[in-house]
Scaffold this active site. Structure first.
Site, mmCIF file in Angstrom:
data_model
loop_
_atom_site.group_PDB
_atom_site.id
_atom_site.type_symbol
_atom_site.label_atom_id
_atom_site.label_comp_id
_atom_site.label_asym_id
_atom_site.label_seq_id
_atom_site.Cartn_x
_atom_site.Cartn_y
_atom_site.Cartn_z
ATOM 1 N N SER A 181 0.836 -1.205 0.000
ATOM 2 C CA SER A 181 0.000 0.000 0.000
ATOM 3 C C SER A 181 0.866 1.248 0.000
ATOM 4 O O SER A 181 1.979 1.247 0.561
ATOM 5 C CB SER A 181 -0.859 -0.019 1.261
ATOM 6 O OG SER A 181 -1.436 1.241 1.486
ATOM 7 N N TYR A 235 -1.805 0.039 10.291
ATOM 8 C CA TYR A 235 -2.055 -0.630 9.011
ATOM 9 C C TYR A 235 -0.826 -0.519 8.105
ATOM 10 O O TYR A 235 -0.316 -1.519 7.589
ATOM 11 C CB TYR A 235 -3.289 -0.004 8.328
ATOM 12 C CG TYR A 235 -3.406 -0.399 6.885
ATOM 13 C CD1 TYR A 235 -3.761 -1.702 6.537
ATOM 14 C CD2 TYR A 235 -3.132 0.511 5.863
ATOM 15 C CE1 TYR A 235 -3.837 -2.077 5.204
ATOM 16 C CE2 TYR A 235 -3.207 0.142 4.538
ATOM 17 C CZ TYR A 235 -3.563 -1.156 4.215
ATOM 18 O OH TYR A 235 -3.622 -1.528 2.894
ATOM 19 N N LYS A 254 2.073 -3.428 6.595
ATOM 20 C CA LYS A 254 2.467 -3.611 5.187
ATOM 21 C C LYS A 254 3.984 -3.415 5.045
ATOM 22 O O LYS A 254 4.643 -4.158 4.312
ATOM 23 C CB LYS A 254 1.703 -2.638 4.289
ATOM 24 C CG LYS A 254 0.206 -2.926 4.211
ATOM 25 C CD LYS A 254 -0.059 -4.213 3.446
ATOM 26 C CE LYS A 254 -1.507 -4.635 3.490
ATOM 27 N NZ LYS A 254 -1.764 -5.898 2.788
#
Ligand code: UFG
Length: 327
Positions: free
Chosen positions: A118, A142, A146
């Site tokens: 991402s 988050y 990643k």
């Protein structure tokens, strides 16, 4: 016989679009998905195994039976504010479960891996468009998950093990299958274009614009919106590259230019032909003002050629999908 591709999270939004293209191109697909946010109807090709990546036995059994040539890994939790409230759940799902998957891949000698990363790994980038060489500097759990997986992949691929991967850093994925067979279907959507078309349809009473005092021409945040089918195609070219013996690489997936929140809202009103209430609200914590990809590398190295670099088309397919009532 087509190559066998194991797709985790293939019943979800992006995964289901990739499975559709894989099936159309003659690949043999197995979807491994716990259906926590995915849907059985979204798996248009191949077999669906309802399983969790935390369940190693089911995972092993699946590898043993299917013997994949490559793995595409979409299964993950993706809601930034939720990741702030529940970091452990995010680390377990996104990092620990990926470790399980990688270990089982190693056990069965599967050495090709495509990872859904991402733009969140960049945090607030120092310069935009942001190139792949920019430092990883996530600003929420988050994005941390990643970035952590990207580091694991880099280390594994550099360890001398027989293992090659492509990490695709998605910018703002939107739109739906133009044939209307798959699309977004989240229980509680937070993404701008989905919320905007749902507001146009009357599902929400108003759309909030989070922040109008950003250092951008109209004061709202700018994002690089990429059509989900172009993103699916990026996965296919990445897969072909790995199958042909290509080396590990990291690629941004975006178009290299962006639109402001206000521009998106205007486009949604125009395309849907519906007016709706728009309210200016305070900034949402953690939103970088501008996030636009330097998107040259994937075109140059993999020959990726996007077809839908057109906000109107993105919104049109999102709207048509929304009208079908499955979103
Ligand atoms: N926005 C609104 N109103 C809404 C929803 C969004 O104004 O109702 C704004 C946001 O504040 C942001 C822009 O619209 O400025 C885009 O927001 P999205 O939630 O659609 O997407 P994000 O840019 O926040 O998220 C994307 C990816 C994430 C990734 C993040 C990194 O979807 O996976 O970029 O910043 F983590």
């Amino acid at each position: 016989m087509g190559k066998r591709i194991l797709v985790t999270g293939g019943a979800g939004y992006i995964g289901s679009h990739v499975v559709k293209v894989l099936g159309e191109r003659g690949y043999e697909v197995l979807v491994y998905d716990n259906l926590s946010t995915g849907h059985e109807w979204a798996v248009l090709y191949g077999r669906l195994v309802r399983g969790d990546l935390g369940d190693r036995e089911t995972l092993r059994k699946t590898f043993e039976e299917f013997r994949p040539d490559a793995v595409m890994h979409f299964a993950a939790l993706i809601v930034v504010p939720e990741s702030v409230r529940e970091p452990l759940r995010y680390y377990r799902n996104n990092v620990v479960n990926t470790l399980n998957l990688l270990e089982v891949m190693r056990e069965f000698g599967v050495d090709k891996f495509i990872f859904s990363s991402s733009a969140a790994v960049y945090g607030v980038p120092e310069r935009v468009p942001v190139p792949e060489t920019a430092p990883l500097n996530p600003i929420n759990p988050y994005g941390e998950t990643k970035a952590a997986v990207e580091r694991i992949l880099r280390d594994l691929s550099g360890s001398g093990a027989d293992f090659r991967y492509i990490s695709l850093r998605y910018f703002n994925v939107a739109g739906a299958d133009p044939e209307g067979r798959v699309g977004f279907a989240y229980p509680d959507p937070t993404h701008l274009i989905i919320r905007a078309v749902k507001t146009a349809k009357g599902e929400f009473s108003k759309l909030e614009i989070y922040g109008t005092d950003y250092p951008t021409p109209d004061g709202t945040c700018i994002r690089d919106y990429i059509h989900v089918v172009d993103l699916a195609e990026a996965h296919i070219v990445a897969l072909e590259y790995l199958l042909e013996g290509g080396r590990s690489e990291v690629f941004n997936c975006g178009y290299g230019h962006g639109y402001s929140v206000r521009e998106v809202v205007e486009t949604v009103k125009r395309v849907t032909g519906r007016d709706f209430r728009v309210v200016e609200a305070p900034r949402r914590p953690g939103d970088p003002p501008i996030l636009v990809a330097d998107a040259r590398r994937i075109r140059e190295r993999l020959g990726w050629q996007p077809r839908y670099d057109d906000l109107e088309f993105i919104v049109k397919t999102a709207w048509e999908w929304e009208l079908k009532g499955r979103g």
